[in-house]
Scaffold this active site. Structure first.
Site, mmCIF file in Angstrom:
data_model
loop_
_atom_site.group_PDB
_atom_site.id
_atom_site.type_symbol
_atom_site.label_atom_id
_atom_site.label_comp_id
_atom_site.label_asym_id
_atom_site.label_seq_id
_atom_site.Cartn_x
_atom_site.Cartn_y
_atom_site.Cartn_z
ATOM 1 C CG HIS A 1 -4.235 -5.717 -13.908
ATOM 2 N ND1 HIS A 1 -3.629 -6.062 -15.088
ATOM 3 C CD2 HIS A 1 -5.519 -5.427 -14.195
ATOM 4 C CE1 HIS A 1 -4.521 -5.999 -16.052
ATOM 5 N NE2 HIS A 1 -5.677 -5.612 -15.535
ATOM 6 C CD GLU B 1 -0.368 -7.036 -14.794
ATOM 7 O OE1 GLU B 1 -0.083 -5.931 -15.272
ATOM 8 O OE2 GLU B 1 -1.258 -7.762 -15.232
ATOM 9 C CG ASN C 1 12.976 11.988 18.950
ATOM 10 O OD1 ASN C 1 14.024 12.499 18.584
ATOM 11 N ND2 ASN C 1 12.553 11.984 20.190
#
Lengths: 154, 709
Positions: free
Chosen positions: B46, B68, B446
């Site tokens: 919001h 929303e 990695n």
């Protein structure tokens, strides 16, 4: 002197050069690249640095590398005297770089018409020269600052 | 006034909200029923929507608006959170991030309207709720909302309905109002309340002014337009408008500006502003707008929803009131801090000069001078520490994007894995924090890609199917240690060695002598990739060497420890501060060098006769450990001297677990030094990490201890 240069001679803008000596020769440095001229001071050697680097100095609290232009041009070793000066150049990419000269003579204005651009001495020092300024009887080799800059970063 | 000046604030705040969304969606994935989290997400979405609206970023507003909506339904229990929704939400988040970064670069949200993402959101909503539920449900929400809203507003009105009737106007303004009124013009007063959470009050006010100006001419402002622009008002501001338009139209125009809680409008008459008449009471008219208000709210769904969220926000704000959160912080441009730091550095150099001077003239200066200098020393050290502290930020800002990354990787690679983080509050210099993100990301990728095995293999080797990656940060002395550890397969040193021999990095002979640790370190060499196949996650051989060079450019180092089948640990060690350190000054021949005190273990004087030889290398045997010797004069290409001393001075330095004895000629003493760069042209010098300026103006070089190992 080329013809076009002659024609432009009346309107041309003169550039200022700082005239320095290396041995018996006169060299000119475009003043717009020169930040400062300092007296010889203790240069701290930097181990493993390229040989043409004499080391670093303290310039108002900044550490500035000092280059021997003589070494770079294949001239004899610098002889440090009372007249020796370090010219601090301000380069676009590399920041400050100092170069050692034997002495500083004067500031001189040269127009493009007074500069000979066509010359070929076929020798290693001409690599750094992009023109020869004529001032009465004297010949002043003009340093190509861009060349010095690229050499500096090698 | 123009909203662009709020751009920085907007970007900062947006990033905070995006981060909070990301964190909470991660939590939601694990706990789909967590009401607090859902509320938190709703709030963040919001706020983003409100901010985007204010700044006029319509596409971003649209997207966040739809997000929303979805959360509205989640909150009302009409929609259950499932992994599809989480995926869509992450898509949305990426899209919003995209908007913000485009805005950052171009000050414009760009042309990408993310229709696909929005469609996904809406499809999800329709699928999960069934469209009729939405339409059925909404009116119900509306009415309750309208009720609460009107309640809130009417209670507010008692306080501020009268505000516009007795504005503290300047004499000039007063005259203007009276002139207008006497001339028979219709003047109305408007008092606007922004919601308490409103972030860009001045911008809202600006939008209100703009909206109002369409209806007539603003005659007076209170507080003054300048004060409003500088945000010098709480939540309320008033203005007097000369207009012939309908008050309701004006009102709804104002209330369409987001984060405006209420607007009270009423006519202004001559009595209110006649110099000699003090107005105490509100006009009777205030009753009418109240009724109108309810109508206005009911008129659009959007409006009511916004009101709903505001009411809930207010409720939450009220609930939180018990513990007021006072943020005593200031945002400072990093350049200003750098300036300050430079000044402090200069001060320290100046102080060092004084110290050197005092030492040389001790006889005449006397104790008084020394005392004063010691005092100065204390102050400068304190000042330095304070400035340093100001520059310190928690690494949190960097690492908090990693959980999301690991989650995505986990899905992409089809390997279940968890990231366990600790020590996010560990602080580092701002410049370090800014640059440590990439190396850490590399290490984590990695671990995820090469470290953690696929679930089948893990099961076979008796490990839980879900892999674990730990990211741990803590402070250790003058260093900060960040560890990336996984419980994966570990590094196969044999195959690393084979590869190294294949590449011609070592000969087979040499290879046999290498320790496991030394072999593992080959991984940090440029283009040394162990991945059998190249994925888009890692394996192009531009990983670990970049990590190493990045970390080293920050003055740190990285090490790897690994055990086959058990897992690997990458340890990144970073200096706390970059600019000023305590150092030991040493002399080699007639040159002075600095060694960072933090890396020094101890200092020994050893008789030359105690030097032993192992594999033709000089070592000393010190309290049970064998320490290899490094002669500074040979490393630094100094000239040989004639005199061979009977004793040598050895500075024992360490890096991680290993130590090296550095042989120097003389010790000068401990000193606080300011690290300066050697200048671009000779920067990449292996043995020298920088330079410093001593008290006498001379330049001394700083030895990079890490290069001696």
């Amino acid at each position: 002197m080329s013809k076009s240069a002659e024609l432009d001679a009346t309107a041309e803008v003169k550039k200022q050069y700082i005239v320095v000596t290396l041995g018996d020769e006169f060299y000119g440095l475009d003043i717009s690249f020169v930040d400062n001229i300092v007296r010889m001071q203790k240069i701290t050697r930097v181990p493993k640095a390229p040989t043409h680097y004499k080391g670093v100095i303290n310039l108002r609290g900044e550490v500035v590398p000092v280059m021997s232009i003589r070494k770079k041009m294949g001239l004899q070793e610098d002889v440090i005297t009372n007249a020796t000066r370090i010219i601090i150049l301000k380069l676009q990419d590399q920041g400050f770089v100092g170069i050692l000269v034997d002495s500083v003579n004067e500031v001189f204005s040269l127009g493009e018409s007074e500069i000979e651009r066509n010359f070929n001495t076929k020798d290693s020092k001409s690599n750094f020269i992009n023109g020869i300024g004529k001032n009465e009887a004297r010949l002043i080799s003009l340093f190509d600052i861009d060349k010095i800059a690229t050499e500096a970063s090698k | 006034m123009d909203v662009s000046q709020y751009l920085d604030v907007f970007i900062d705040e947006s990033n905070e909200h995006i981060q909070s969304l990301s964190d909470n969606i991660m939590i939601l994935e694990k706990e789909p029923e967590n009401a607090d989290t859902i509320n938190e997400i709703f709030r963040a979405a919001h706020s983003l929507k409100g901010m985007a609206g204010t700044m006029g970023f319509k596409k971003m507003q649209h997207l966040t608006h739809d997000m929303e909506n979805v959360f509205q339904e989640v909150r009302n229990d009409n929609v259950k959170v499932n992994s599809d929704l989480i995926d869509i939400l992450f898509d949305c988040l990426d899209a919003i991030e995209g908007y913000v970064s485009t805005i950052k670069e171009t000050s414009d949200e760009g042309s990408e309207d993310n229709a696909v993402t929005i469609k996904k959101l809406n499809d999800f909503l329709t699928k999960e709720t069934g469209s009729d539920i939405v339409s059925e449900k909404t009116p119900e929400v509306e009415t309750t909302v309208a009720e609460t809203a009107s309640e809130t507003n009417s209670s507010d009105e008692q306080n501020d309905a009268v505000a516009y009737t007795h504005l503290p106007l300047s004499d000039d303004d007063k005259m203007k109002v009276i002139d207008e009124l006497e001339g028979g013009a219709n003047v109305i007063g408007i008092t606007v309340n922004t919601s308490k959470e409103c972030l860009l009050k001045a911008a809202r006010a600006f939008l209100v002014y703009k909206a109002v100006e369409e209806f007539g001419e603003i005659i007076a402002y209170s507080p003054s337009a300048q004060d409003v622009e500088d945000e010098k008002f709480e939540t309320e501001f008033s203005l007097l408008l000369q207009t012939d338009c309908d008050q309701d139209d004006i009102k709804s125009a104002i209330e369409n500006v987001s984060e405006i809680k209420s607007a009270v409008i009423g006519p202004v008459n001559l009595d209110m502003y006649h110099e000699n008449v003090a107005v105490q009471e509100a006009p009777d008219k205030s009753e009418t707008p109240k009724v109108e208000k309810t109508k206005t709210i009911l008129s659009t769904i959007d409006n009511s929803k916004e009101q709903a969220s505001k009411t809930s926000k207010n409720a939450i704000a009220a609930a939180n009131k018990g513990k007021p959160v006072a943020t005593r912080t200031v945002r400072v441009d990093i350049d200003k801090l750098d300036d300050l730091m430079n000044q402090v550095s200069e001060l320290i150099i100046a102080k060092n000069t004084l110290v050197a001077r005092a030492n040389s003239s001790e006889a005449e200066g006397g104790a008084d001078l020394t005392e004063q200098i010691e005092y100065l020393e204390r102050i400068t050290t304190g000042l330095h520490e304070s400035v340093m502290k100001v520059r310190m930020v928690p690494i949190e800002s960097v690492v908090n994007k990693f959980p999301r990354m690991i989650r995505d990787l986990s899905r992409k690679l089809n390997k279940p894995m968890d990231l366990i983080m600790s020590g996010e509050e560990t602080e580092l210099d701002r410049t370090v924090v800014d640059q440590i993100g990439d190396p850490l990301q590399h290490l984590l990728r990695n671990s995820a890609d090469h470290g953690i095995e696929d679930p089948k293999t893990r099961k076979m080797s008796g490990k839980p199917e879900t892999g674990k990656i730990w990211l741990t940060a803590y402070q250790e002395g003058n260093n900060v240690i960040i560890k990336v550890k996984d419980d994966g397969a570990g590094i196969d040193t044999d195959s690393v060695l084979r590869k190294a021999i294949e590449r011609g990095i070592v000969s087979e002979e040499e290879g046999k002598k290498l320790s496991k640790k030394e072999i593992a370190n080959f991984l940090f060499m440029p283009s040394f990739s162990m991945a059998k196949k190249i994925t888009d996650i890692s394996g192009r051989g531009v990983g670990l060497d970049v990590v190493k060079s990045n970390v080293e450019s920050l003055g740190g180092d990285v090490e790897v420890h690994s055990e086959m089948g058990v897992g690997s640990t990458f340890t990144v060690r970073l200096p706390l501060t970059l600019a000023i350190i305590q150092a030991l000054m040493v002399e080699v021949r007639d040159e002075k060098y600095a060694i960072a005190l933090a890396s020094i273990q101890n200092i020994e004087y050893i008789p030359v006769t105690d030097i032993k030889y192992v594999q033709a290398k000089e070592v000393i045997y010190l309290r049970g450990t064998v320490i290899p010797l490094v002669h500074m004069d040979t490393i630094l290409d100094c000239q040989d001297t004639e005199d061979k001393p009977e004793d040598i001075t050895v500075v024992v330095v360490n890096k991680g677990d290993s130590s090296v004895g550095v042989v120097v000629d003389n010790l000068i003493g401990q000193q606080e030094i300011v690290i300066k760069s050697l200048g671009k042209v000779i920067e990449d010098n292996k043995y020298i990490s920088g330079a410093t300026i001593l008290g006498d103006g001379e330049v001394a070089l700083i030895i990079d201890v890490n290069s001696l190992f």
